[in-house]
Write a protein that holds these residues in place. Sequence first.
Motif, PDB file in Angstrom:
ATOM      1  N   ILE A  33       0.858  -1.176   0.000  1.00 47.54           N
ATOM      2  CA  ILE A  33       0.000   0.000   0.000  1.00 47.54           C
ATOM      3  C   ILE A  33       0.902   1.236   0.000  1.00 47.54           C
ATOM      4  O   ILE A  33       2.121   1.113   0.132  1.00 47.54           O
ATOM      5  N   SER A  34       0.316   2.416  -0.143  1.00 52.71           N
ATOM      6  CA  SER A  34       1.118   3.637  -0.220  1.00 52.71           C
ATOM      7  C   SER A  34       1.532   4.125   1.169  1.00 52.71           C
ATOM      8  O   SER A  34       0.914   3.773   2.178  1.00 52.71           O
ATOM      9  N   ASN A  35       2.580   4.943   1.206  1.00 57.69           N
ATOM     10  CA  ASN A  35       3.023   5.546   2.469  1.00 57.69           C
ATOM     11  C   ASN A  35       1.898   6.378   3.079  1.00 57.69           C
ATOM     12  O   ASN A  35       1.707   6.385   4.303  1.00 57.69           O
ATOM     13  N   HIS A  36       1.175   7.090   2.228  1.00 55.53           N
ATOM     14  CA  HIS A  36       0.081   7.935   2.702  1.00 55.53           C
ATOM     15  C   HIS A  36      -0.983   7.099   3.399  1.00 55.53           C
ATOM     16  O   HIS A  36      -1.512   7.497   4.453  1.00 55.53           O
ATOM     17  N   THR A  37      -1.291   5.940   2.825  1.00 61.44           N
ATOM     18  CA  THR A  37      -2.303   5.056   3.429  1.00 61.44           C
ATOM     19  C   THR A  37      -1.828   4.524   4.776  1.00 61.44           C
ATOM     20  O   THR A  37      -2.610   4.436   5.729  1.00 61.44           O
TER      21      THR A  37
END
Length: 235
Positions: free
Chosen positions: A200-204
Amino acid sequence: MAQEAKNQTELAAEFEAVLKNYGFSYYGIWMKSQTLGYLESTVLWGRWPEGWQETYAAKKFGLVDPTIRMLAVAQRPFRWREAISMFRSDPNRKRIQRMMQDASRSGLNDGYTFPVHGRNGLLGHVSIGGQFIDLSPAEMTMFDAAAKKMFWRSLELTGKASHFEAIKSVETTLTRRETEVLHLLAEGMTSHEIAKALSISNHTVDWYINAIQEKFEASNRQHVVAIAFRLGLVS
């Protein structure tokens, strides 16, 4: 019985009399650390084979002990050999085998562990052991009740009960993904490493961590991990 004991000496004598009647030779009562979980647990009292605790500490068996690791997921009492079987395919199985061999040479062939939970999760546990002794379901229930009474009475006698009773209850209902993120965070991973592990993304990842932090009313990520250990959500 336990509530009538005026000091730990009386409490220990009463508990040891019950254990002797069933053939158990050793026991211990532990209080879980409020910050580091069982990485820094406190022995309230107990009796173990001479030299065993020193050997256990020197060889750092606490890092692989299957009975301690089992406490992270157990809601009910369990037999030691059940925990050993659960971690039979564990990468640390050779160290676990060495630990059990050393324990057996010390007279700790088998035993039982009784978790003690509070409203905020695992507080500690009581373990009894020695030779191979089969307890019936009724006897397990009896020992479970006795273990909880011993644990709380020991806290009262040492002035630690009020601390647990005063701990504020927090929201610990986490989603599956939040739980996964929490475990990786507790292992010391960064947002980038967690993102890579979960695809998943760092933001998530940051979004999940912020959600957990809000539920725990934690001030930062380190505080999140400390609370997770205290609640028994990670070990």
